[in-house]
Design an enzyme around this catalytic site. Structure first.
Site, PDB file in Angstrom:
ATOM      1  N   SER A  50       3.507  -5.562  70.148  1.00 39.17           N
ATOM      2  CA  SER A  50       4.142  -5.730  68.851  1.00 39.17           C
ATOM      3  C   SER A  50       4.068  -4.443  68.031  1.00 39.17           C
ATOM      4  CB  SER A  50       3.493  -6.917  68.118  1.00 39.17           C
ATOM      5  OG  SER A  50       4.282  -7.316  67.027  1.00 39.17           O
ATOM      6  N   ASP A 195       7.772 -11.638  71.091  1.00 37.01           N
ATOM      7  CA  ASP A 195       6.613 -10.789  70.865  1.00 37.01           C
ATOM      8  C   ASP A 195       5.542 -11.020  71.947  1.00 37.01           C
ATOM      9  OD1 ASP A 195       4.085  -9.862  69.806  1.00 37.01           O
ATOM     10  OD2 ASP A 195       4.923  -9.963  67.792  1.00 37.01           O
TER      11      ASP A 195
END
Length: 357
Positions: A50, A195
């Site tokens: 991320s 993610d």
């Protein structure tokens, strides 16, 4: 010796590991008396999830005038948060209202994030990054982890190569915050991705396995990992409130719980693993354990909170002054030793790493 730099996810809290990298890079420059020294010169492998994936991409982004050198300093990498964080995590009151009732699947319009990534990376490809690395994501259709690997992009060509801005878009597609990323490899294969924090908020284990696999060994005694976290929020959720809320409204809480649990588990496993071979000092984990001075939400990107995050990161650096100084000296000494050894063998460091990794 194999050195890994791993950076967690955590949204705007990426400021914290980012500033740790800045501090380490500046210490290396002072010790070596080389202002051009870069953190990428002192680690053999990088991993990011991320916001950590964005940092890794920035640290390893090639300079257009010299593809073997980085375009951005660590300080310039952190600027993506200081200059663009508030804009990326800004939404209208109406959009926030609709999101509470499940009338929107994500809180933020992804256009600002995508424009920022395009401004930084343009049409650069994963294969062009200057060091071996991986960034994490999760394929929602195949229900499997997806690792973006720089080495695989080089060895397998278009089928495993991606635009760097798409890699960053995918690894940051946090559920309820941003829409699922639909990206395509350079060969045109479609990937619907979330993610990577859903399975590897702390990607250190992914990096360790990748390095061991590359060197075809199970020996971790000469592997050193610097794992940088974004802080443990440890929010307590009231049972009755949690039970009464609609599923869509507890989405951010579930992301928080899932991310924290993943990060803590990986940290525990790695500590036990290195302790089992009497090499506990080979794994260093740095992150703040008290976030009471800030708003810990990964999207808390107001100008005021960003300044609080900078202050918290500065305190973490001050509290670990001796450790960071010792680490910088160790990195410099280890690199010098490796260069001298390879020079005697008539083998450049870059060629060695390229052939090995």
């Amino acid at each position: 010796m194999k050195r890994i730099l791993s950076i967690d996810g955590g949204g705007i809290r990426g400021i914290i590991p980012g500033m740790l990298v800045v501090s380490l890079e500046e210490r290396i420059q002072r010790i070596t008396k080389k202002p051009e020294a870069h953190i990428a010169d002192y680690f053999e492998f990088f991993a990011g999830t991320s916001t950590g994936g964005i940092l890794v991409a920035l640290l390893l982004c090639p300079d257009p005038e010299n593809n073997n050198r980085p375009k951005y300093t660590a300080k310039q990498a952190v600027d993506i948060y200081l200059q663009h964080g508030t804009g990326i995590f800004t939404t209208s009151s109406w959009r926030r209202f609709l999101n509470q009732f499940g009338l929107l699947t994500e809180l933020y319009d992804v256009n600002v994030l995508e424009k920022t990534l395009n401004d930084y990376f343009g049409d650069l490809k994963l294969s062009q990054l200057i060091k071996p690395c991986l960034m994490t994501a999760y394929n929602i259709e195949l229900r499997k982890n997806h690792l973006f690997r720089q080495q695989k992009a080089i060895s397998h060509g278009l089928s495993r190569d991606f635009l760097l801005k798409d890699v960053c878009r995918a690894t940051t597609a946090a559920p309820t915050y941003f829409a699922v990323a639909q990206i395509f490899s350079l060969a045109g294969t479609r990937y619907p991705l979330l993610d990577g924090g859903v399975f590897a908020h702390n990607p250190s284990i992914c990096a360790l396995i990748e390095v061991l696999k590359t060197f075809q060994t199970f020996d971790i005694s000469d592997v050193h990992i610097l794992s940088l976290g974004t802080g443990l929020a440890k929010n307590a959720y009231n049972y009755d409130d949690f039970k009464k809320k609609k599923a869509i409204s507890i989405g951010p809480a579930l992301v928080d719980i899932m991310s924290s649990g993943s990060s803590e588990s990986n940290d525990f496993f790695l500590r036990q693993l290195f302790r089992s071979v009497q090499k506990s000092s080979n794994y260093i984990r740095l992150e703040p354990t008290n976030l009471s001075s800030i708003e810990p939400s990964l999207d808390a990107a107001s100008a005021t909170n960003i300044q609080k995050l900078v202050s918290l990161a500065d305190k973490l650096i001050s509290d670990n002054e001796d450790l960071l100084e010792a680490l910088a000296k160790d990195l410099v000494a280890d690199k010098l030793k490796t260069e001298e050894k390879l020079e005697k063998e008539g083998y450049s460091v870059w060629k060695f790493l390229r052939d090995k990794l």
